[in-house]
Scaffold this active site. Structure first.
Site, PDB file in Angstrom:
ATOM      1  N   PRO A  22       6.693   1.883   8.906  1.00  0.00           N
ATOM      2  CA  PRO A  22       7.530   2.118   7.732  1.00  0.00           C
ATOM      3  C   PRO A  22       6.732   2.007   6.442  1.00  0.00           C
ATOM      4  O   PRO A  22       5.744   1.275   6.363  1.00  0.00           O
ATOM      5  CB  PRO A  22       8.566   1.003   7.811  1.00  0.00           C
ATOM      6  CG  PRO A  22       7.834  -0.118   8.486  1.00  0.00           C
ATOM      7  CD  PRO A  22       6.893   0.549   9.462  1.00  0.00           C
ATOM      8  N   CYS A  23       7.140   2.757   5.472  1.00  0.00           N
ATOM      9  CA  CYS A  23       6.637   2.664   4.109  1.00  0.00           C
ATOM     10  C   CYS A  23       7.889   2.338   3.281  1.00  0.00           C
ATOM     11  O   CYS A  23       8.960   2.141   3.850  1.00  0.00           O
ATOM     12  CB  CYS A  23       5.997   3.987   3.728  1.00  0.00           C
ATOM     13  SG  CYS A  23       5.277   4.022   2.087  1.00  0.00           S
ATOM     14  N   ALA A  24       7.822   2.331   2.000  1.00  0.00           N
ATOM     15  CA  ALA A  24       8.974   1.967   1.176  1.00  0.00           C
ATOM     16  C   ALA A  24      10.212   2.800   1.507  1.00  0.00           C
ATOM     17  O   ALA A  24      11.294   2.268   1.701  1.00  0.00           O
ATOM     18  CB  ALA A  24       8.623   2.102  -0.292  1.00  0.00           C
TER      19      ALA A  24
END
Length: 76
Positions: A22-24
């Site tokens: 995941p990223c933001a």
């Protein structure tokens, strides 16, 4: 089918996913075969957008990226 399952299927199935993190607001994925990725199915699963760079696929899912990535890890 829940969102995580739909995303896995749209990414070509669990055997096609090499890595997911995941990223933001995104799921950054690396897949074995990018031709198996179905952009329309990703959007139908709730993705706001899909960005491709070869076998690296970024699926924009909004602030729930961490939760979806965790659910996908459970599936994989």
């Amino acid at each position: 089918m829940d969102k995580a399952e739909a995303i896995v299927k749209a990414l070509g199935g669990s055997a096609n996913i090499l890595e997911i993190e995941p990223c933001a607001t995104r799921l950054r994925t690396e897949v074995e075969d990018e031709t198996l990725v179905n952009d329309a199915a990703l959007k139908a699963a709730g993705a706001y957008g899909v960005m491709r760079a070869g076998t690296v696929i970024q699926v924009v899912v909004g602030p729930e990226a961490d939760v979806i990535a965790s659910d996908i890890d459970d599936i994989l």
